[in-house]
Design a protein around this motif. Structure first.
Motif, PDB file in Angstrom:
ATOM      1  N   ARG A 202       0.863  -1.308   0.134  1.00 50.97           N
ATOM      2  CA  ARG A 202       0.058  -0.035  -0.038  1.00 50.97           C
ATOM      3  C   ARG A 202       0.783   1.305   0.122  1.00 50.97           C
ATOM      4  N   GLN A 203       2.076   1.051   0.806  1.00 45.57           N
ATOM      5  CA  GLN A 203       2.777   2.292   0.946  1.00 45.57           C
ATOM      6  C   GLN A 203       3.453   2.725  -0.210  1.00 45.57           C
ATOM      7  N   LEU A 204       4.064   1.440  -0.931  1.00 43.95           N
ATOM      8  CA  LEU A 204       4.669   1.835  -2.164  1.00 43.95           C
ATOM      9  C   LEU A 204       3.812   2.433  -3.214  1.00 43.95           C
ATOM     10  N   GLY A 205       2.387   1.849  -3.460  1.00 43.71           N
ATOM     11  CA  GLY A 205       1.824   2.173  -4.280  1.00 43.71           C
ATOM     12  C   GLY A 205       1.480   3.668  -4.274  1.00 43.71           C
ATOM     13  N   ALA A 206       1.417   4.051  -2.987  1.00 46.14           N
ATOM     14  CA  ALA A 206       1.018   5.591  -2.563  1.00 46.14           C
ATOM     15  C   ALA A 206       2.301   6.412  -3.227  1.00 46.14           C
ATOM     16  N   VAL A 207       3.577   6.098  -2.864  1.00 48.56           N
ATOM     17  CA  VAL A 207       4.626   6.779  -3.267  1.00 48.56           C
ATOM     18  C   VAL A 207       4.825   6.690  -4.934  1.00 48.56           C
ATOM     19  N   LEU A 208       4.562   5.644  -5.515  1.00 50.75           N
ATOM     20  CA  LEU A 208       4.221   5.703  -6.811  1.00 50.75           C
ATOM     21  C   LEU A 208       3.388   6.221  -7.735  1.00 50.75           C
ATOM     22  N   GLY A 209       2.133   6.434  -7.148  1.00 47.93           N
ATOM     23  CA  GLY A 209       1.020   7.105  -7.486  1.00 47.93           C
ATOM     24  C   GLY A 209       0.088   6.053  -8.270  1.00 47.93           C
ATOM     25  N   VAL A 210       0.349   4.758  -7.791  1.00 51.35           N
ATOM     26  CA  VAL A 210      -0.401   3.740  -8.496  1.00 51.35           C
ATOM     27  C   VAL A 210      -1.091   2.885  -7.602  1.00 51.35           C
ATOM     28  N   ALA A 211      -2.201   2.331  -8.116  1.00 46.05           N
ATOM     29  CA  ALA A 211      -2.785   1.133  -7.084  1.00 46.05           C
ATOM     30  C   ALA A 211      -2.202  -0.140  -7.503  1.00 46.05           C
ATOM     31  N   LEU A 212      -1.457  -0.719  -6.277  1.00 44.98           N
ATOM     32  CA  LEU A 212      -0.859  -1.944  -6.478  1.00 44.98           C
ATOM     33  C   LEU A 212      -1.663  -2.660  -5.936  1.00 44.98           C
ATOM     34  N   ARG A 213      -1.585  -3.988  -6.160  1.00 43.34           N
ATOM     35  CA  ARG A 213      -2.455  -5.297  -5.784  1.00 43.34           C
ATOM     36  C   ARG A 213      -1.306  -6.243  -4.957  1.00 43.34           C
ATOM     37  N   PHE A 214      -1.885  -6.870  -3.929  1.00 41.15           N
ATOM     38  CA  PHE A 214      -1.053  -7.961  -3.318  1.00 41.15           C
ATOM     39  C   PHE A 214      -1.743  -9.110  -3.393  1.00 41.15           C
ATOM     40  N   GLU A 215      -0.892 -10.233  -3.914  1.00 35.42           N
ATOM     41  CA  GLU A 215      -1.288 -11.775  -3.870  1.00 35.42           C
ATOM     42  C   GLU A 215      -0.490 -12.532  -3.200  1.00 35.42           C
ATOM     43  N   GLU A 216      -0.969 -13.110  -2.318  1.00 38.97           N
ATOM     44  CA  GLU A 216      -0.140 -13.907  -1.324  1.00 38.97           C
ATOM     45  C   GLU A 216       0.012 -15.330  -2.044  1.00 38.97           C
ATOM     46  N   LEU A 217       1.542 -15.768  -2.240  1.00 37.38           N
ATOM     47  CA  LEU A 217       1.836 -16.916  -2.480  1.00 37.38           C
ATOM     48  C   LEU A 217       1.664 -18.100  -1.652  1.00 37.38           C
ATOM     49  N   SER A 218       1.542 -19.375  -2.052  1.00 40.99           N
ATOM     50  CA  SER A 218       1.462 -20.422  -1.339  1.00 40.99           C
ATOM     51  C   SER A 218       2.724 -20.809  -0.955  1.00 40.99           C
ATOM     52  N   PRO A 219       3.312 -21.608   0.083  1.00 37.59           N
ATOM     53  CA  PRO A 219       4.436 -22.181   0.332  1.00 37.59           C
ATOM     54  C   PRO A 219       5.036 -22.937  -0.936  1.00 37.59           C
ATOM     55  N   ALA A 220       4.372 -23.767  -1.503  1.00 29.54           N
ATOM     56  CA  ALA A 220       4.718 -24.422  -2.865  1.00 29.54           C
ATOM     57  C   ALA A 220       5.048 -23.571  -3.855  1.00 29.54           C
ATOM     58  N   GLN A 221       4.369 -22.385  -3.972  1.00 26.12           N
ATOM     59  CA  GLN A 221       4.686 -21.472  -5.169  1.00 26.12           C
ATOM     60  C   GLN A 221       5.964 -20.687  -4.684  1.00 26.12           C
ATOM     61  N   ALA A 222       6.136 -20.478  -3.469  1.00 25.91           N
ATOM     62  CA  ALA A 222       7.507 -19.862  -3.105  1.00 25.91           C
ATOM     63  C   ALA A 222       8.642 -20.816  -2.933  1.00 25.91           C
ATOM     64  N   ARG A 223       8.342 -22.019  -2.895  1.00 19.38           N
ATOM     65  CA  ARG A 223       9.354 -22.963  -2.867  1.00 19.38           C
ATOM     66  C   ARG A 223       9.930 -22.781  -4.458  1.00 19.38           C
ATOM     67  N   ALA A 224       9.056 -23.225  -5.137  1.00 19.23           N
ATOM     68  CA  ALA A 224       9.438 -23.177  -6.523  1.00 19.23           C
ATOM     69  C   ALA A 224      10.270 -22.006  -7.251  1.00 19.23           C
ATOM     70  N   ALA A 225       9.663 -20.855  -6.744  1.00 19.74           N
ATOM     71  CA  ALA A 225      10.428 -19.565  -7.044  1.00 19.74           C
ATOM     72  C   ALA A 225      11.855 -19.713  -6.720  1.00 19.74           C
ATOM     73  N   LEU A 226      11.959 -20.116  -5.455  1.00 17.28           N
ATOM     74  CA  LEU A 226      13.465 -20.016  -4.805  1.00 17.28           C
ATOM     75  C   LEU A 226      14.253 -20.957  -5.289  1.00 17.28           C
ATOM     76  N   ALA A 227      13.668 -22.134  -5.776  1.00 16.55           N
ATOM     77  CA  ALA A 227      14.672 -23.346  -6.198  1.00 16.55           C
ATOM     78  C   ALA A 227      15.258 -22.923  -7.489  1.00 16.55           C
ATOM     79  N   GLY A 228      14.950 -22.067  -8.099  1.00 17.96           N
ATOM     80  CA  GLY A 228      15.565 -21.383  -9.408  1.00 17.96           C
ATOM     81  C   GLY A 228      16.799 -20.473  -9.388  1.00 17.96           C
ATOM     82  N   ARG A 229      16.805 -20.025  -7.722  1.00 19.64           N
ATOM     83  CA  ARG A 229      18.007 -19.171  -7.511  1.00 19.64           C
ATOM     84  C   ARG A 229      19.060 -19.820  -6.367  1.00 19.64           C
ATOM     85  N   TYR A 230      18.430 -20.762  -5.578  1.00 20.50           N
ATOM     86  CA  TYR A 230      19.270 -21.103  -4.563  1.00 20.50           C
ATOM     87  C   TYR A 230      19.502 -22.517  -4.374  1.00 20.50           C
ATOM     88  N   PRO A 231      20.623 -22.990  -3.511  1.00 16.69           N
ATOM     89  CA  PRO A 231      20.715 -24.537  -3.398  1.00 16.69           C
ATOM     90  C   PRO A 231      19.292 -25.075  -2.624  1.00 16.69           C
TER      91      PRO A 231
END
Length: 309
Positions: A202-231
């Motif tokens: 919300r604060q970042l959107g206010a600074v940028l002057g745009v309406a940002l949306r937040f979407e919560e990741l599931s643990p499985a989605q987060a694990r998949a994203a991290l797996a491409g970057r870390y051991p």
């Protein structure tokens, strides 16, 4: 002579730019050409934790050293501490992490930080420990999705975290490096308030002057994203860290930055305003683009995930 390691990193480059002129500063990097913002009189030298011979050269004549290591589970701290002791370094200021104080933190990253702190405390040299929470700059991982979709995606959006501006960590480091009276002390560094990822969005959107949306990741989605970057072990450590965030372990606020530097720690909104260009033009009349299909992680902890913050 003050030595700054990690001079191309998030905190190290801020420290280099803030050390007073005439302090006698040497900065170390594997590639000194990458060190930006070096003032006149600052010596940039090549050094590598994997090359003890290079460390011996770098440490010659050094009285105080700022130690930053990033190879989780590696022996870089042990190599540096041994080289510093052999070179006659008087004091080492180490960048650690606040998670070492979390009783429930037993992940790989936190264990590594605790062991590294122990090596320094037992070295016979004077030591000071800086233990920040996660950096506000981790939110820069949101920049692509913010520009393209107007969305922030992360784990545990309602969990509060007292993340800190890396510039405040650097200011604290400069005071400790250039003053007496900090030997044998450990300082936990946080921002001035604990914010959730939803509120940061919300604060970042206010600074940028745009309406940002937040979407919560599931643990499985987060694990998949991290797996491409870390051991795998680091991925699990970061997910464990996010679980502690969800449990409220990272919401505590301290005024250490203000006491050390004489000025309050910067708020997330102040940090966002200073880095707005990284997320897109302020007040872009076109607004964010329509959301695209499918979840794409921009970070596991809403800018609050890092190396055991």
């Amino acid at each position: 002579m003050i030595l700054v390691t990690g001079a191309t990193g998030t905190v190290g480059r801020e420290v280099v730019g803030r050390l007073p002129a005439g302090a006698g500063v040497r900065v170390m990097a594997r590639d000194p050409a990458r060190i930006a913002g070096v003032a006149a009189g600052v010596e940039a030298v090549a050094g590598d934790y994997g090359d003890p011979g290079s460390l011996a050269r770098v440490l010659r004549g050094v009285r105080t050293a700022f130690l930053v290591t990033a190879r989780v589970g590696g022996g870089d701290d042990a190599v540096f501490v041994a080289a510093a002791r052999a070179a006659g370094v008087r004091r080492v200021v180490k960048l650690s992490a606040a998670a070492v104080l979390d009783e429930g933190a037993g992940d790989l990253i936190t264990r590594w930080q605790r062991e590294s702190e122990g090596l320094l405390r037992g070295s016979g040299m004077e030591w000071t420990l800086l233990r920040p929470r996660a950096f506000m700059s981790n939110c820069l991982s949101w920049a692509g999705p913010v520009r393209c979709e107007g969305v922030v995606r992360a784990l545990y959006g309602e969990a509060a975290h007292a993340c800190v501006d890396p510039a405040d960590v650097a200011r604290a480091a400069v005071r400790v490096l250039t003053e007496e009276g900090h030997a044998g002390r450990a300082y936990t560094l946080t921002g001035p308030q604990a914010l959730s990822a939803v509120e940061q969005t919300r604060q970042l959107g206010a600074v940028l002057g745009v309406a940002l949306r937040f979407e919560e990741l599931s643990p499985a989605q987060a694990r998949a994203a991290l797996a491409g970057r870390y051991p795998p072990a680091v991925v699990e450590a970061l997910l464990d860290s996010a679980q502690r965030l969800k449990a409220g372990a990272k919401a505590g606020v301290q005024d250490t930055v203000g006491r050390l530097t004489g000025r309050p720690a910067r708020t997330f909104r102040q940090w966002a305003a200073a880095h707005a260009a990284s997320f897109g033009a302020l007040g872009d009349a076109a607004g964010p683009r329509p959301p695209q299909a499918g979840p794409r992680a921009s970070g596991p902890g809403a800018g609050t995930a890092g190396t055991a913050p």
